[in-house]
Design a protein around this motif. Structure first.
Motif, PDB file in Angstrom:
ATOM      1  N   PHE A   2       0.848  -1.180   0.000  1.00  0.00           N
ATOM      2  CA  PHE A   2       0.000   0.000   0.000  1.00  0.00           C
ATOM      3  C   PHE A   2       0.887   1.234   0.000  1.00  0.00           C
ATOM      4  CE2 PHE A   2       0.460  -0.460   4.608  1.00  0.00           C
ATOM      5  CZ  PHE A   2       0.528   0.845   5.065  1.00  0.00           C
ATOM      6  N   ASP A   3       0.449   2.225  -0.726  1.00  0.00           N
ATOM      7  CA  ASP A   3       1.248   3.399  -1.023  1.00  0.00           C
ATOM      8  C   ASP A   3       0.597   4.592  -0.342  1.00  0.00           C
ATOM      9  OD1 ASP A   3       1.236   5.816  -3.338  1.00  0.00           O
ATOM     10  OD2 ASP A   3       3.173   5.009  -2.754  1.00  0.00           O
ATOM     11  N   ARG A  26       7.993  -5.216 -12.823  1.00  0.00           N
ATOM     12  CA  ARG A  26       9.287  -5.913 -12.826  1.00  0.00           C
ATOM     13  C   ARG A  26       9.790  -6.153 -11.406  1.00  0.00           C
ATOM     14  NH1 ARG A  26      10.557  -2.363 -17.143  1.00  0.00           N
ATOM     15  NH2 ARG A  26      11.879  -1.105 -15.775  1.00  0.00           N
ATOM     16  N   ALA A  27       9.431  -5.253 -10.485  1.00  0.00           N
ATOM     17  CA  ALA A  27       9.872  -5.393  -9.099  1.00  0.00           C
ATOM     18  C   ALA A  27       9.102  -6.464  -8.349  1.00  0.00           C
ATOM     19  CB  ALA A  27       9.732  -4.052  -8.376  1.00  0.00           C
ATOM     20  N   GLY A  28       8.051  -7.019  -8.958  1.00  0.00           N
ATOM     21  CA  GLY A  28       7.284  -8.069  -8.301  1.00  0.00           C
ATOM     22  C   GLY A  28       5.993  -7.593  -7.685  1.00  0.00           C
ATOM     23  N   VAL A  29       5.630  -6.328  -7.915  1.00  0.00           N
ATOM     24  CA  VAL A  29       4.381  -5.803  -7.371  1.00  0.00           C
ATOM     25  C   VAL A  29       3.236  -6.200  -8.294  1.00  0.00           C
ATOM     26  CG1 VAL A  29       3.101  -3.711  -6.765  1.00  0.00           C
ATOM     27  CG2 VAL A  29       5.561  -3.848  -6.317  1.00  0.00           C
ATOM     28  N   ASP A  30       2.168  -6.756  -7.748  1.00  0.00           N
ATOM     29  CA  ASP A  30       0.999  -7.023  -8.593  1.00  0.00           C
ATOM     30  C   ASP A  30      -0.266  -6.386  -8.038  1.00  0.00           C
ATOM     31  OD1 ASP A  30       0.395  -8.686  -6.499  1.00  0.00           O
ATOM     32  OD2 ASP A  30       0.766 -10.527  -7.595  1.00  0.00           O
ATOM     33  N   GLY A  31      -0.184  -5.787  -6.850  1.00  0.00           N
ATOM     34  CA  GLY A  31      -1.345  -5.105  -6.298  1.00  0.00           C
ATOM     35  C   GLY A  31      -0.921  -3.920  -5.458  1.00  0.00           C
ATOM     36  N   VAL A  32      -1.594  -2.789  -5.644  1.00  0.00           N
ATOM     37  CA  VAL A  32      -1.279  -1.574  -4.907  1.00  0.00           C
ATOM     38  C   VAL A  32      -2.563  -0.992  -4.333  1.00  0.00           C
ATOM     39  CG1 VAL A  32      -0.323   0.764  -5.027  1.00  0.00           C
ATOM     40  CG2 VAL A  32       0.654  -1.044  -6.449  1.00  0.00           C
ATOM     41  N   ILE A  33      -2.508  -0.569  -3.085  1.00  0.00           N
ATOM     42  CA  ILE A  33      -3.591   0.216  -2.509  1.00  0.00           C
ATOM     43  C   ILE A  33      -3.128   1.664  -2.529  1.00  0.00           C
ATOM     44  CG2 ILE A  33      -4.993   0.656  -0.469  1.00  0.00           C
ATOM     45  CD1 ILE A  33      -4.379  -2.283   0.350  1.00  0.00           C
ATOM     46  N   SER A  34      -3.769   2.478  -3.339  1.00  0.00           N
ATOM     47  CA  SER A  34      -3.379   3.873  -3.496  1.00  0.00           C
ATOM     48  C   SER A  34      -4.332   4.748  -2.689  1.00  0.00           C
ATOM     49  CB  SER A  34      -3.420   4.262  -4.977  1.00  0.00           C
ATOM     50  OG  SER A  34      -3.001   5.597  -5.149  1.00  0.00           O
ATOM     51  N   LEU A 176       0.558  -2.781  11.546  1.00  0.00           N
ATOM     52  CA  LEU A 176       1.514  -1.689  11.394  1.00  0.00           C
ATOM     53  C   LEU A 176       2.059  -1.740   9.973  1.00  0.00           C
ATOM     54  CD1 LEU A 176       3.502  -1.812  14.755  1.00  0.00           C
ATOM     55  CD2 LEU A 176       1.405  -0.590  14.211  1.00  0.00           C
ATOM     56  N   GLY A 177       2.071  -0.593   9.309  1.00  0.00           N
ATOM     57  CA  GLY A 177       2.583  -0.521   7.947  1.00  0.00           C
ATOM     58  C   GLY A 177       4.052  -0.173   7.951  1.00  0.00           C
ATOM     59  N   VAL A 178       4.879  -1.085   7.496  1.00  0.00           N
ATOM     60  CA  VAL A 178       6.331  -0.865   7.482  1.00  0.00           C
ATOM     61  C   VAL A 178       6.875  -1.267   6.121  1.00  0.00           C
ATOM     62  CG1 VAL A 178       6.602  -1.215   9.955  1.00  0.00           C
ATOM     63  CG2 VAL A 178       6.765  -3.164   8.431  1.00  0.00           C
ATOM     64  N   GLY A 179       8.062  -0.815   5.801  1.00  0.00           N
ATOM     65  CA  GLY A 179       8.665  -1.152   4.511  1.00  0.00           C
ATOM     66  C   GLY A 179       9.595  -0.055   4.108  1.00  0.00           C
TER      67      GLY A 179
END
Length: 274
Positions: A2-3, A26-34, A176-179
């Motif tokens: 999630f962004d 290419r980075a392996g992301v296939d789903g994003v929460i914007s 908790l959102g971490v990364g």
């Protein structure tokens, strides 16, 4: 992934949209929460979501009004109006996003922020939506408010509180959102407590780089660095990357439920990607 803070929007505004989405893929992301933080961003987010579909990426949309905008619009009325309109048009909101408390300079006072926060939590309850909370040096106040709403679950991103506060949030049903924040100096305290937190309490977030006027200036936090972020997080929680990615997927499904299953993760098999 999630962004938060609409950093994806900031990145896309600076580079051709297809290039950004292809790098994410290419980075392996296939789903994003914007997450949107102002009404005018909704139409742009939909453009991003539609462009992503052609690449097999799914962008799920969340919406909330950050306290920063309180002097320009009436946040609670704006949120209610937009969520109702989106659902009337047949679209689905994934969560109420980017709401909370931000005790930084030029923000409304604590009383006004609390009023805005409680009003947006009520919208989340009305629509049975989880929340994505913003917390800046306000963990105690945040906890005192969400305890009044035990029905709401969600994720707190950019968490800067203590280990005790983290566990209190987890007990309340929050993640908790971490990364990306792991590579940021503000995350020093979080790094020190991550090893003591269950991986079942974590989700992965990512920011865009080089955002002028923000504390993220010059950091390699765009989605193309998602593997680096997974590696760092996996080391901190003592898991291998594929197992961690699968766990994070499961956490996201648990939190966002059928909304996420019907979009970003629909039909997937665990692949070590997120």
């Amino acid at each position: 992934m999630f962004d938060t803070h609409c950093h994806l929007e900031d990145l896309i505004a600076r580079q051709p949209l297809p290039n950004v989405l292809e790098r994410m893929q290419r980075a392996g992301v296939d789903g994003v929460i914007s997450v949107g933080v102002f009404p005018d961003q909704w139409s742009r987010q939909k453009e991003v979501a539609q462009a992503a579909q052609s690449l097999g990426l799914r962008v799920c949309l969340a919406y909330g009004v950050h306290p920063w905008w309180a002097d320009r619009i009436e946040p609670i009325a704006a949120l209610e109006s937009l969520v109702n309109r989106i659902e009337q048009e047949g679209d689905r909101v994934l969560a109420i996003g980017e709401i909370g408390l931000d005790f930084a300079p030029q923000m409304p006072d604590a009383e006004r922020q609390t009023e805005i926060f409680l009003g947006q939590m009520d919208v989340a309850l009305q629509h049975r939506l989880p929340v994505i909370l913003h917390e800046r040096k306000s963990a105690d106040k945040l906890l005192s408010i969400i305890r009044r709403h035990p029905e709401i679950r969600g994720v707190v991103h950019g968490f800067t509180g203590s280990l005790q506060q983290a566990h209190q949030l987890i007990e309340q049903g929050f993640y908790l959102g971490v990364g990306a924040a792991i590579t940021h100096p503000r995350a020093t305290r979080l790094r020190s407590v991550l090893h003591a937190l269950p991986v079942e309490a974590l989700l992965l977030e990512s920011d865009a780089p080089n955002q002028p006027g923000h504390a993220h200036l010059g950091e390699p936090n765009e989605p193309a660095f998602i593997v680096e972020q997974l590696n760092v997080l996996a080391e901190l929680v003592e898991m291998d990357v594929p197992a961690l990615a699968e766990r994070l997927d499961a956490n996201a499904i648990d939190l966002f439920g059928d909304r996420l299953l019907s979009s970003a993760l629909s039909g997937r098999q665990p692949s070590g990607q997120i």
